[in-house]
Design an enzyme around this catalytic site. Structure first.
Site, PDB file in Angstrom:
ATOM      1  CB  ALA A   1      -0.944   0.000   1.196  1.00 19.98           C
TER       2      ALA A   1
ATOM      3  CG  ASN B   1      -3.495   3.248  10.278  1.00 18.61           C
ATOM      4  OD1 ASN B   1      -4.004   4.166   9.622  1.00 18.61           O
ATOM      5  ND2 ASN B   1      -2.372   3.392  10.943  1.00 18.61           N
TER       6      ASN B   1
ATOM      7  CD  GLN C   1      -5.626  -1.417   8.767  1.00 17.53           C
ATOM      8  OE1 GLN C   1      -6.299  -2.387   9.083  1.00 17.53           O
ATOM      9  NE2 GLN C   1      -4.329  -1.354   9.023  1.00 17.53           N
TER      10      GLN C   1
ATOM     11  CB  CYS D   1       2.714   5.118  15.113  1.00 17.71           C
ATOM     12  SG  CYS D   1       1.433   3.943  14.664  1.00 17.71           S
TER      13      CYS D   1
END
Ligand code: PLP
Length: 409
Positions: free
Chosen positions: A77, A158, A186, A333
């Site tokens: 992606a 996500n 997603q 993240c």
């Protein structure tokens, strides 16, 4: 593993997924039997590989309501997002240079936009979101200018699982003659998506988020009404109708095709099951703790997504206490800098609370037993950490921490 069977639970299915055994089975012959180059036109090895790629293309297209020739295989992606945005900006530069996206998009979109801005190739509007993570459709409408060439809004988020109103966004894009890209990494293969009904012109997806292998994905590129053009970002052998040169990753593509086929078949039943598990987990945690908050939209969200803030508990400390359980924290993240998640910040959640957040990503292979185990462990750990927190004690005693005069103590 050590003597006692150590239990491990994987509940991080938005990060990646276990490959479905049906997918593994479909891929295996590609390594030792049908290993030809699908671009080899003059022998059976090539034809057999090509037939497998064609079949995968059909399977992927079917699940999103597209035609096979509109599917361009990529390495995932991230590449699909880059190709969509950079490809449109380069090709349509005479038409305009304005992109509209949102602050809660994946880094593959946001950093691509930043790179385009830095190079002076595009100007970008980053739409804010409401407390649930939804964009405002009127704000979208009024941000469109004569220079706007592309709207890029993700399908499902996500981190918080919020599902954007793609139908409405597609309608607005069509009315204004602007192309509409969606990062459906997603979404596609998890929840229904239809490029015709939703007016989608470009759509990114990835195999490893839907029980397929890593390193393979696709970009849907609309062929009619309108025919979308892109400047390729990789030059070479001209594979994939010239949109994406490079020898095709036949095993990966077969895996993506199989993963999508299975997804299409099981989607309805699987989502009912995931929703039941998600609600069981939510009640098992939120019903037993105070000062916990659900992040994202209560209904309009991925069935397998649960994101909770546990006030007075550091998310990272909580993760440490849950070492045998794979979940993500609201600061994971960008863990190098331990910044709170920009997605949670965009919802208006303060840094403090964002740092206490945990994302649970339920998937195909999670069981009810695992859900009960995780709920029990989380409740136990949160209680343990709060027992050590003077702030939590003060809050319990009704002291307003915002107005409390710290200097006096
Ligand atoms: C995982 C993810 C990506 C990146 O996909 P890769 O195939 O790993 O490059 C992009 N967008 C979203 C929303 C994702 O969840």
């Amino acid at each position: 593993m050590n003597g006692k069977t150590m239990r491990r639970v994987y509940m991080d299915n938005h990060a990646t997924t276990e490959v479905d055994p049906r997918v593994v089975e479909a891929m295996l012959p590609c390594f030792s039997e049908t290993y030809g180059n699908s671009g080899s036109r003059n022998h059976a090895f090539g034809w057999e590989a090509e037939a497998l790629v064609d079949e995968a293309r059909e399977r992927v297209a079917k699940v999103i309501g597209a035609k096979a020739k509109e599917i361009i295989f990529t390495s995932g992606a991230t590449e699909s997002d880059n190709l969509a945005l950079k490809g449109v900006v380069e090709f349509y530069k005479e038409k305009g240079n304005h992109i509209i996206t949102a602050t809660t998009e994946h880094k593959a979109i946001l950093d691509t936009c930043k790179a385009l801005e830095r190079k002076g190739l595009a100007t970008v509007t980053y739409l804010p979101v409401d407390a649930f993570g939804l964009i405002d459709l009127d704000a979208l409408r009024s941000s469109i200018t004569d220079e706007t060439i592309l709207i890029s809004i993700m399908h499902a988020n996500n981190e918080i699982g919020t599902i954007q109103p793609l139908h409405e966004i597609g309608k607005i894009a069509k009315e204004r003659g602007v192309l509409f890209h969606t990062d459906a990494t997603q979404g596609a293969g998890k929840i229904p998506v239809d490029v015709e009904a939703m007016g989608i012109d470009l759509l990114s997806m990835s195999a490893h988020k839907i029980y397929g292998p890593k390193g393979v994905g696709a970009l849907y590129v609309r062929a009619r009404n309108p025919r979308v053009r892109l400047t390729p970002q990789l030059d070479g052998g001209g594979q994939e109708r010239g949109f994406r040169s490079g020898t095709l990753n036949v095993p990966g593509i077969v895996g993506l095709g199989k993963a999508m086929q299975v997804a299409g078949e099981v989607m309805e039943g699987e989502n009912e099951r995931l929703l039941r598990l998600r609600e069981r987990l939510r009640q098992g945690i939120m019903g037993k703790l105070d000062e916990v908050f659900l992040n994202g939209h209560p209904m309009q969200r991925l069935p397998g997504n649960l994101n909770i803030s546990f006030a007075f508990v550091e998310g990272e400390s909580l993760l440490m206490g849950l070492k045998d359980i794979a979940v993500s924290s609201g600061s994971a993240c960008t863990s190098a800098t331990l910044e709170p998640s920009y997605v949670l910040k965009a919802l208006g959640i303060g840094d403090e609370l964002a740092h206490t957040s945990i994302r649970f990503g339920l998937g195909r292979f999670n069981t009810e037993e695992e859900v009960d185990y995780v709920a029990e462990r989380v409740v136990h750990e949160v209680n343990r950490l709060r027992e050590m927190s003077p702030l939590y004690e003060m809050a319990r005693e009704g002291i307003d921490l915002k107005t409390f005069n710290w200097a006096r103590e």
